[in-house]
Structures are given as structure tokens and as C-alpha cells.
Design a protein around this motif. Structure first.
Motif, short mmCIF file in Angstrom:
data_model
loop_
_atom_site.label_atom_id
_atom_site.label_comp_id
_atom_site.label_asym_id
_atom_site.label_seq_id
_atom_site.Cartn_x
_atom_site.Cartn_y
_atom_site.Cartn_z
N ASP A 266 0.83 -1.21 0.00
CA ASP A 266 0.00 0.00 0.00
C ASP A 266 0.87 1.26 0.00
O ASP A 266 0.60 2.21 -0.75
CB ASP A 266 -0.95 0.02 1.20
CG ASP A 266 -2.17 -0.87 1.00
OD1 ASP A 266 -2.62 -1.02 -0.15
OD2 ASP A 266 -2.66 -1.41 2.01
N LYS A 267 1.90 1.28 0.82
CA LYS A 267 2.80 2.45 0.87
C LYS A 267 3.51 2.62 -0.47
O LYS A 267 3.68 3.75 -0.93
CB LYS A 267 3.79 2.33 2.02
CG LYS A 267 3.14 2.56 3.38
CD LYS A 267 4.17 2.54 4.49
CE LYS A 267 3.49 2.83 5.84
NZ LYS A 267 4.47 2.88 6.94
N ILE B 191 0.98 4.20 -2.90
CA ILE B 191 0.76 5.62 -2.59
C ILE B 191 1.96 6.45 -3.03
O ILE B 191 1.81 7.50 -3.65
CB ILE B 191 0.45 5.80 -1.09
CG1 ILE B 191 -0.94 5.21 -0.78
CG2 ILE B 191 0.54 7.26 -0.68
CD1 ILE B 191 -1.21 5.02 0.69
N TRP C 189 -5.96 3.30 -4.31
CA TRP C 189 -5.78 4.52 -3.54
C TRP C 189 -6.04 5.74 -4.42
O TRP C 189 -5.54 5.83 -5.52
CB TRP C 189 -4.36 4.59 -2.96
CG TRP C 189 -4.16 3.59 -1.87
CD1 TRP C 189 -3.55 2.37 -1.96
CD2 TRP C 189 -4.58 3.72 -0.51
NE1 TRP C 189 -3.57 1.74 -0.75
CE2 TRP C 189 -4.20 2.54 0.16
CE3 TRP C 189 -5.26 4.71 0.20
CZ2 TRP C 189 -4.45 2.33 1.51
CZ3 TRP C 189 -5.51 4.51 1.54
CH2 TRP C 189 -5.12 3.33 2.19
N ILE D 237 4.55 8.10 5.00
CA ILE D 237 3.20 7.66 4.69
C ILE D 237 2.64 6.94 5.90
O ILE D 237 3.26 6.02 6.43
CB ILE D 237 3.18 6.73 3.45
CG1 ILE D 237 3.73 7.47 2.23
CG2 ILE D 237 1.76 6.21 3.20
CD1 ILE D 237 4.03 6.57 1.04
N THR D 238 1.45 7.37 6.32
CA THR D 238 0.76 6.75 7.45
C THR D 238 -0.57 6.21 6.95
O THR D 238 -1.35 6.96 6.35
CB THR D 238 0.51 7.78 8.57
OG1 THR D 238 1.76 8.41 8.90
CG2 THR D 238 -0.09 7.13 9.79
N ILE D 239 -0.82 4.93 7.20
CA ILE D 239 -2.06 4.29 6.75
C ILE D 239 -2.89 3.90 7.95
O ILE D 239 -2.38 3.34 8.92
CB ILE D 239 -1.76 3.06 5.87
CG1 ILE D 239 -0.98 3.48 4.62
CG2 ILE D 239 -3.04 2.32 5.50
CD1 ILE D 239 -0.49 2.33 3.76
N ASP D 240 -4.18 4.20 7.87
CA ASP D 240 -5.14 3.80 8.90
C ASP D 240 -6.36 3.21 8.19
O ASP D 240 -7.23 3.96 7.72
CB ASP D 240 -5.54 5.00 9.76
CG ASP D 240 -6.48 4.62 10.90
OD1 ASP D 240 -6.69 3.41 11.13
OD2 ASP D 240 -7.00 5.54 11.55
N LYS E 192 -8.87 4.62 0.09
CA LYS E 192 -8.82 3.39 -0.68
C LYS E 192 -10.24 3.03 -1.10
O LYS E 192 -11.11 2.85 -0.27
CB LYS E 192 -8.20 2.26 0.13
CG LYS E 192 -7.82 1.06 -0.70
CD LYS E 192 -7.01 0.08 0.13
CE LYS E 192 -6.38 -0.96 -0.76
NZ LYS E 192 -5.57 -1.90 0.06
N ASN F 66 -8.64 2.31 5.52
CA ASN F 66 -8.84 2.73 4.13
C ASN F 66 -8.52 4.20 3.89
O ASN F 66 -8.97 4.78 2.90
CB ASN F 66 -10.27 2.42 3.68
CG ASN F 66 -10.48 0.92 3.50
OD1 ASN F 66 -9.55 0.19 3.16
ND2 ASN F 66 -11.68 0.46 3.73
N THR F 67 -7.77 4.80 4.80
CA THR F 67 -7.31 6.17 4.60
C THR F 67 -5.81 6.22 4.81
O THR F 67 -5.24 5.38 5.53
CB THR F 67 -8.00 7.17 5.56
OG1 THR F 67 -7.68 6.83 6.91
CG2 THR F 67 -9.52 7.18 5.37
N ALA F 68 -5.18 7.17 4.18
CA ALA F 68 -3.74 7.34 4.33
C ALA F 68 -3.38 8.80 4.19
O ALA F 68 -4.09 9.58 3.55
CB ALA F 68 -3.00 6.51 3.27
#
Length: 122
Positions: free
Chosen positions: A4-5, A8, A112, A71-74, A107, A76-78
Motif C-alpha cells: 500500500d505504501k 501511494i 488509492w 506515509i501513514t495508513i489507517d 482506498k 482505508n485512509t492514508a
């Protein structure tokens, strides 16, 4: 870096390249339809207006120089935070703009999408 990172980060690089190449078709495809860009001045600009200003060269990007990116992912949001420098001519004034860019992603359907970017001065 997880997948994911990496995705993005790749999207952010594509945005930078498209800005410099004045490729508003790529930007239109990458950015969410409701995308908002908040400029250093605080002005909130929708995607369509920004793309039109790139086309007309009211905003002309020559080079982007990302310095540091996190990059910070939580779920379905980043959030992508980037200290960057951008060589650009904005409304007739060309200089290298040092800024912090905070780009929000959501996401959707496994992909993304950038939904908002906030630029602040360093």
C-alpha cells in the motif's frame, strides 16, 4: 515498505511527473473527482480549476524535488507527508517554493485515490 505504501508513493511520483509534463489527462485520472488543493495562501481550489490553470500555464511546474516523505495508513485512509521544493511559476512569479505537502488518500475498490492536498510553507 509494504504494498500500500509503495502504491501511494508511486501515485505521488506520477502526480509530480504529470505536473511537470503538463499532463492534465493523467492528473484527471489519478485525482479523485472531489479533489481539493489547499494552497499555501489558504485558497481552496477544486481539481478542475487547478487543471485549467496548469493547461493555461497560470501554474507552470518546472521541477519537483521531494526531500523527505512519510506515509501513514489507517485502514482505508492514508496521509502522505512530504517536505518538498518545487520550481514553479505561479501567477507570473517563478521561484523555488519550499513547502510541506500533506496529501490525503482514500482506498476505494482496492485502489488509492488522492482526495485532498494541503500545502504549507516550511
Amino acid at each position: 515498505m509494504n504494498e500500500d505504501k509503495q502504491n501511494i508513493s508511486s501515485i505521488y511520483q506520477q502526480i509530480d511527473e504529470a505536473m511537470v509534463n503538463k499532463d492534465t489527462d493523467i492528473l484527471d485520472n489519478i485525482l479523485d473527482d472531489g479533489y481539493i488543493l489547499v494552497h499555501i495562501t489558504g485558497y481552496h481550489q477544486d481539481k478542475q480549476e487547478w487543471l485549467e490553470q496548469i493547461e493555461s500555464e497560470e501554474m507552470k511546474y518546472y521541477k519537483t524535488m521531494p526531500q523527505r516523505t512519510t506515509i501513514t495508513i489507517d485502514s482505508n485512509t492514508a496521509i502522505l507527508d512530504c517536505d518538498t521544493k518545487i520550481d514553479a511559476r505561479i501567477y507570473g512569479f517563478r521561484r523555488i517554493w519550499g513547502m510541506k505537502m500533506k496529501m490525503n488518500f482514500e482506498k476505494r475498490g482496492g485502489s488509492w485515490r488522492p482526495v485532498k492536498a494541503i500545502a504549507t510553507s516550511n
